[in-house]
Scaffold this motif. Structure first.
Motif, PDB file in Angstrom:
ATOM      1  N   PRO A 173      23.247 -23.802 -19.803  1.00  0.00           N
ATOM      2  CA  PRO A 173      22.321 -24.033 -20.919  1.00  0.00           C
ATOM      3  C   PRO A 173      22.826 -25.141 -21.839  1.00  0.00           C
ATOM      4  CG  PRO A 173      22.809 -21.700 -20.665  1.00  0.00           C
ATOM      5  CD  PRO A 173      23.730 -22.442 -19.751  1.00  0.00           C
TER       6      PRO A 173
ATOM      7  N   ALA B  18      22.115 -25.503 -24.933  1.00  0.00           N
ATOM      8  CA  ALA B  18      22.510 -24.781 -26.153  1.00  0.00           C
ATOM      9  C   ALA B  18      22.551 -25.671 -27.386  1.00  0.00           C
ATOM     10  CB  ALA B  18      23.843 -24.083 -25.947  1.00  0.00           C
TER      11      ALA B  18
ATOM     12  N   ASP C 208      15.933 -27.503 -20.316  1.00  0.00           N
ATOM     13  CA  ASP C 208      17.031 -27.591 -21.274  1.00  0.00           C
ATOM     14  C   ASP C 208      18.349 -27.073 -20.690  1.00  0.00           C
ATOM     15  OD1 ASP C 208      17.727 -28.601 -23.766  1.00  0.00           O
ATOM     16  OD2 ASP C 208      17.691 -26.624 -24.699  1.00  0.00           O
ATOM     17  N   VAL C 209      18.677 -27.561 -19.479  1.00  0.00           N
ATOM     18  CA  VAL C 209      19.926 -27.167 -18.821  1.00  0.00           C
ATOM     19  C   VAL C 209      20.672 -28.404 -18.330  1.00  0.00           C
ATOM     20  CG1 VAL C 209      19.166 -24.865 -18.095  1.00  0.00           C
ATOM     21  CG2 VAL C 209      18.784 -26.809 -16.582  1.00  0.00           C
TER      22      VAL C 209
ATOM     23  N   ARG D 154      29.430 -20.859 -16.555  1.00  0.00           N
ATOM     24  CA  ARG D 154      28.658 -21.042 -17.793  1.00  0.00           C
ATOM     25  C   ARG D 154      29.474 -20.641 -19.016  1.00  0.00           C
ATOM     26  NH1 ARG D 154      25.122 -18.436 -14.585  1.00  0.00           N
ATOM     27  NH2 ARG D 154      23.406 -19.639 -13.738  1.00  0.00           N
TER      28      ARG D 154
END
Length: 160
Positions: A96, A98, A128-129, A144
């Protein structure tokens, strides 16, 4: 003004490394070029949010360098083990984004690409990664979490 001079000196150092020279004339030329670049590239946007104080950024940068060196050593070990024994499961892992800024994503890409067992592949803007390919992607949740911890602990302090 002191930030401009500090940046000019840093750029001069890079210039001298590229030129593989320590001659005074090369240093003067490097400082002049560095000064022009530092002045030309400084932000003039009104209301720009100031970053963390310089000492905080320097400490965080040292942490990022140290963590990157450790990741490079571990990645070299994992790559050598994979080449000699196999048994790993290569694959892609989505991390992500983030809320990372474009500068944070750029730093992430450079740092991630230093370890030989991980290669940044793409940024999927729609989902959105950040996408990375690993020699061993058998535990994507651990990957992750490792990237999240690295960003939260030091990278965020370096790039804001």
């Amino acid at each position: 003004m002191s930030r401009v001079i500090a940046r000019a000196l840093a750029l001069m150092g890079i210039y001298l490394l590229v030129m593989t020279s320590a001659k005074p004339g090369d240093a003067a030329a490097g400082f002049a070029l560095g000064l022009v670049l530092a002045v030309a590239l400084r932000s003039r946007l009104p209301g720009r949010r100031p970053g963390p104080p310089t000492p905080t950024r320097l400490v965080a940068f040292g942490q990022v360098l140290g963590a990157t060196a450790v990741d490079m050593a571990r990645g070299s070990w994992r790559t050598a083990r994979f080449c000699l024994r196999g048994g790993a499961r290569p694959g892609f892992v989505e991390i992500p984004r983030a809320g990372r800024t474009r500068h944070a994503v750029a730093l992430w890409g450079v740092i991630t690409g230093e370890a030989p067992d991980e290669v940044p592949v793409d940024i999927d803007e729609e989902r959105d990664v950040l996408i990375v390919h690993l020699v061993d992607a058998s535990d994507p949740d651990a990957v992750r979490e490792r990237h999240r911890r690295a960003y939260e602990s030091a990278q965020r302090k370096v790039v804001g």
